[in-house]
Design a protein around this motif. Structure first.
Motif, mmCIF file in Angstrom:
data_model
loop_
_atom_site.group_PDB
_atom_site.id
_atom_site.type_symbol
_atom_site.label_atom_id
_atom_site.label_comp_id
_atom_site.label_asym_id
_atom_site.label_seq_id
_atom_site.Cartn_x
_atom_site.Cartn_y
_atom_site.Cartn_z
ATOM 1 N N ARG A 132 11.919 -8.963 -6.265
ATOM 2 C CA ARG A 132 12.814 -7.806 -6.179
ATOM 3 C C ARG A 132 14.016 -8.213 -5.327
ATOM 4 N NH1 ARG A 132 16.291 -3.597 -5.793
ATOM 5 N NH2 ARG A 132 15.552 -1.740 -4.672
ATOM 6 N N GLY A 133 15.221 -8.075 -5.881
ATOM 7 C CA GLY A 133 16.421 -8.441 -5.153
ATOM 8 C C GLY A 133 17.088 -7.231 -4.528
ATOM 9 N N THR A 134 17.626 -7.391 -3.325
ATOM 10 C CA THR A 134 18.379 -6.331 -2.657
ATOM 11 C C THR A 134 19.713 -6.910 -2.192
ATOM 12 O OG1 THR A 134 17.468 -6.824 -0.446
ATOM 13 C CG2 THR A 134 16.255 -5.253 -1.830
ATOM 14 N N PHE B 232 7.524 -7.727 -3.041
ATOM 15 C CA PHE B 232 7.539 -7.074 -4.347
ATOM 16 C C PHE B 232 8.101 -7.998 -5.424
ATOM 17 C CE2 PHE B 232 8.080 -3.749 -1.101
ATOM 18 C CZ PHE B 232 6.926 -3.016 -1.336
ATOM 19 N N PRO B 233 7.427 -8.090 -6.560
ATOM 20 C CA PRO B 233 7.957 -8.887 -7.674
ATOM 21 C C PRO B 233 9.164 -8.212 -8.308
ATOM 22 C CG PRO B 233 5.988 -7.726 -8.370
ATOM 23 C CD PRO B 233 6.123 -7.488 -6.891
ATOM 24 N N ARG B 234 9.875 -8.949 -9.118
ATOM 25 C CA ARG B 234 11.076 -8.414 -9.761
ATOM 26 C C ARG B 234 10.710 -7.247 -10.675
ATOM 27 N NH1 ARG B 234 13.234 -12.683 -13.280
ATOM 28 N NH2 ARG B 234 12.234 -11.625 -15.034
ATOM 29 N N PRO B 235 11.339 -6.081 -10.474
ATOM 30 C CA PRO B 235 11.091 -4.939 -11.356
ATOM 31 C C PRO B 235 11.819 -5.116 -12.679
ATOM 32 C CG PRO B 235 12.698 -4.358 -9.675
ATOM 33 C CD PRO B 235 12.240 -5.754 -9.363
ATOM 34 N N ALA B 236 11.392 -4.395 -13.683
ATOM 35 C CA ALA B 236 11.954 -4.545 -15.030
ATOM 36 C C ALA B 236 13.449 -4.269 -15.056
ATOM 37 C CB ALA B 236 11.222 -3.624 -16.003
ATOM 38 N N TYR B 237 13.920 -3.328 -14.217
ATOM 39 C CA TYR B 237 15.341 -3.001 -14.255
ATOM 40 C C TYR B 237 16.224 -4.158 -13.774
ATOM 41 C CZ TYR B 237 14.497 -1.629 -9.339
ATOM 42 O OH TYR B 237 14.123 -1.597 -8.011
ATOM 43 N N SER C 168 14.724 -5.777 4.372
ATOM 44 C CA SER C 168 14.258 -4.591 5.069
ATOM 45 C C SER C 168 13.570 -3.617 4.115
ATOM 46 C CB SER C 168 15.451 -3.910 5.752
ATOM 47 O OG SER C 168 15.044 -2.762 6.464
ATOM 48 N N TRP C 169 12.397 -3.163 4.506
ATOM 49 C CA TRP C 169 11.674 -2.104 3.797
ATOM 50 C C TRP C 169 11.974 -0.789 4.498
ATOM 51 C CZ3 TRP C 169 8.444 1.731 5.305
ATOM 52 C CH2 TRP C 169 7.723 2.395 4.317
ATOM 53 N N PRO C 170 12.137 0.355 3.823
ATOM 54 C CA PRO C 170 11.783 0.644 2.436
ATOM 55 C C PRO C 170 12.846 0.296 1.399
ATOM 56 C CG PRO C 170 12.450 2.668 3.512
ATOM 57 C CD PRO C 170 12.469 1.598 4.575
ATOM 58 N N ALA C 171 13.996 -0.241 1.848
ATOM 59 C CA ALA C 171 15.037 -0.570 0.869
ATOM 60 C C ALA C 171 14.556 -1.598 -0.147
ATOM 61 C CB ALA C 171 16.282 -1.089 1.587
ATOM 62 N N SER C 172 13.567 -2.414 0.231
ATOM 63 C CA SER C 172 13.083 -3.448 -0.682
ATOM 64 C C SER C 172 12.077 -2.921 -1.708
ATOM 65 C CB SER C 172 12.443 -4.591 0.113
ATOM 66 O OG SER C 172 11.309 -4.137 0.840
ATOM 67 N N ASP C 173 11.574 -1.713 -1.500
ATOM 68 C CA ASP C 173 10.598 -1.172 -2.444
ATOM 69 C C ASP C 173 11.272 -0.925 -3.800
ATOM 70 O OD1 ASP C 173 7.710 0.376 -2.372
ATOM 71 O OD2 ASP C 173 9.088 1.255 -3.814
ATOM 72 N N PRO C 174 10.608 -1.260 -4.899
ATOM 73 C CA PRO C 174 11.238 -1.109 -6.219
ATOM 74 C C PRO C 174 11.598 0.320 -6.591
ATOM 75 C CG PRO C 174 9.344 -2.585 -6.347
ATOM 76 C CD PRO C 174 9.316 -1.977 -4.979
ATOM 77 N N SER C 175 10.999 1.316 -5.930
ATOM 78 C CA SER C 175 11.311 2.711 -6.243
ATOM 79 C C SER C 175 12.505 3.241 -5.466
ATOM 80 C CB SER C 175 10.092 3.603 -5.950
ATOM 81 O OG SER C 175 9.021 3.278 -6.801
ATOM 82 N N VAL C 176 13.013 2.454 -4.526
ATOM 83 C CA VAL C 176 14.078 2.893 -3.624
ATOM 84 C C VAL C 176 15.392 2.211 -3.989
ATOM 85 C CG1 VAL C 176 14.822 3.007 -1.207
ATOM 86 C CG2 VAL C 176 12.394 3.273 -1.787
ATOM 87 N N ILE C 177 16.484 2.960 -4.023
ATOM 88 C CA ILE C 177 17.807 2.370 -4.223
ATOM 89 C C ILE C 177 18.260 1.767 -2.897
ATOM 90 C CG2 ILE C 177 20.226 2.790 -4.805
ATOM 91 C CD1 ILE C 177 19.318 5.029 -6.630
ATOM 92 N N ARG D 203 0.830 -1.212 0.000
ATOM 93 C CA ARG D 203 0.000 0.000 0.000
ATOM 94 C C ARG D 203 0.862 1.257 0.000
ATOM 95 N NH1 ARG D 203 -1.985 2.648 4.550
ATOM 96 N NH2 ARG D 203 -1.387 0.883 5.867
ATOM 97 N N PHE D 204 2.000 1.205 0.685
ATOM 98 C CA PHE D 204 2.869 2.376 0.753
ATOM 99 C C PHE D 204 3.610 2.629 -0.558
ATOM 100 C CE2 PHE D 204 3.521 1.203 5.502
ATOM 101 C CZ PHE D 204 2.291 1.750 5.823
ATOM 102 N N SER D 205 3.716 1.615 -1.397
ATOM 103 C CA SER D 205 4.602 1.683 -2.560
ATOM 104 C C SER D 205 4.206 2.772 -3.555
ATOM 105 C CB SER D 205 4.641 0.323 -3.265
ATOM 106 O OG SER D 205 5.683 0.269 -4.196
#
Length: 413
Positions: free
Chosen positions: A296-298, A279-284, A233-242, A194-196
């Motif tokens: 999504r990998g971190t 989060f699923p794997r982002p296109a990048y 750890s979130w927010p590092a795991s969010d696809p919009s965050v480096i 929801r936060f994403s």
């Protein structure tokens, strides 16, 4: 300021003066070329701000012969959670070291950038003491609910900062373990999903978001009985965050590498990393799909954060007296990288916002500034560093003198 040799004698491991770290990453070359963060803003989020933060940063700046710092402290506290700073409270003092570390690392990399410290009045359940390596405030079991409330507060604070300060980059060292946020179910954490959307909108507005990947390795001790469980750890795991992991520098007393950088893993902790359950794997990350699978990998990338090869910061609030202390953790890596984004934005003459795509494209560019890390792992049940992307070190680390201009070019292309 202690020397490398003095640290080895007293602590049994080296600690590095900030000028050595600047040299190791080529930041001195960037600053000499005119890229100093002038006209750019970096926001950092903190739980505790010591009364000496500004004076300590000025002392650090004078010792480094850097320009006078431009520091603003905001307090975002709609619920009234912020307590007066008490240096005799060891819990508060531990977390205050993180604020001290963050602002000094930003100033070290981007000495002409404006630094905005936003102090967030987090719920009491989030507040946990940590190791001397500046904890990321990760949560376990009973603190998860409070941490999610804290996450909402940070999101509101981010929106406030974007409106008031128009930052180039925001550095966040707060962390919620996905495993705990999902109630130990192994399912996606719906609150984090929801936060994403808000985070994606902030990046679309031109802000680059950076967050620390965590200091407890790939499997923090957050199981129902304190056992280690793989979690990110979130927010590092969010696809919009480096997502910033931590590596260890191996330097001589002139800032020259005596060996390749390795993954941070020592008696103080280890860098976080692994696949997101939310989060699923982002296109990048499609190009590294064989390493991250369908999630999504971190982390995305690493910078210095080893506590047993810590960077020296100056503090004046501890009851034992003022002085220089080594610090580390992914909480060191995140503000350094956020400040590097400020240098890139200065070179571009604009806020670059989303940078995952350009970063991942640079991995295969000769001279692109990405330096692979192939040695080490991120703790028990963790991941091994290998050639190319891995979930211990991400893409690796950076040679800033090449990375910043190449990142700008990749973003433009």
């Amino acid at each position: 300021m202690p020397t490398v040799a003095e640290c080895r004698k007293v602590l049994g491991s080296p600690c590095y003066t900030p000028d050595l770290v600047r040299t190791a990453y080529g930041i001195d070359k960037l600053n000499s070329s005119g890229l100093s963060g002038k006209g750019r803003t970096v926001v950092v989020y903190e739980q505790v701000v010591p009364d000496t933060l500004g004076k300590d940063l000025e002392t650090f700046s004078r010792a480094m012969k850097l320009p006078a710092p431009d520091l603003t402290v905001d307090r975002y506290d709609p619920a009234g959670h912020i307590a007066p700073f008490d240096p005799k409270n060891s819990q508060m003092a531990d977390v205050a070291m993180e604020a001290t570390l963050d602002v000094q690392m930003v100033h070290m990399v981007a000495p002409d950038a404006k630094i905005v410290v936003t102090q967030i009045g987090l719920p009491a359940a989030v507040y946990r003491p940590g190791p001397p390596a500046a904890p990321t405030g990760q949560t376990t079991g009973q603190a998860a609910e409070g941490a999610l409330l804290g996450a909402e507060l940070i999101l509101d604070g981010i929106a406030d900062s974007v409106t008031r300060h128009h930052p180039d980059a925001i550095s966040i060292s707060f962390g919620v373990e996905e495993y705990s946020a999902a109630g130990d179910s192994g399912l996606p954490a719906r609150d984090l999903t929801r936060f994403s959307g808000l985070l994606a909108r902030v990046v679309a507005d031109g802000v680059t978001l950076v967050a620390s990947a965590g200091d407890s390795g790939a499997a923090p001790p957050i199981g129902p009985h304190g056992e280690r469980v793989r979690s990110v750890s979130w927010p590092a795991s969010d696809p919009s965050v480096i997502s910033l992991g931590a590596s260890r520098l191996h330097l001589d007393d002139r800032g020259r590498r005596t060996g390749p950088d390795t993954v941070w893993n020592d008696r103080f902790g280890a860098t976080g990393g692994g696949p997101s359950q939310t989060f699923p794997r982002p296109a990048y990350q499609d190009g590294v799909g064989d390493r991250v699978g369908t999630r999504r990998g971190t982390p995305d990338i690493c910078m210095d954060g080893s506590a047993s090869g810590g960077t020296l910061v100056y503090q004046g609030f501890l009851p034992a007296g003022a002085g220089w202390l080594p610090a580390g953790g992914t909480s060191e890596a995140a503000p350094m990288f956020a400040a590097m984004i400020a240098l890139a934005d200065q070179r571009a003459g604009a806020r670059l916002g989303a940078l995952h795509g350009p970063m991942y494209r640079l991995e295969s560019v000769p001279g692109g500034g990405i330096v692979d890390i192939t040695i080490g792992n991120n703790g028990p049940d963790g991941y091994q560093a290998v050639k190319g992307y891995d979930m211990a070190s991400g893409l690796g680390t950076v040679d800033g003198s090449a990375f910043v201009p190449q990142l700008v070019s990749a973003a433009a292309g």
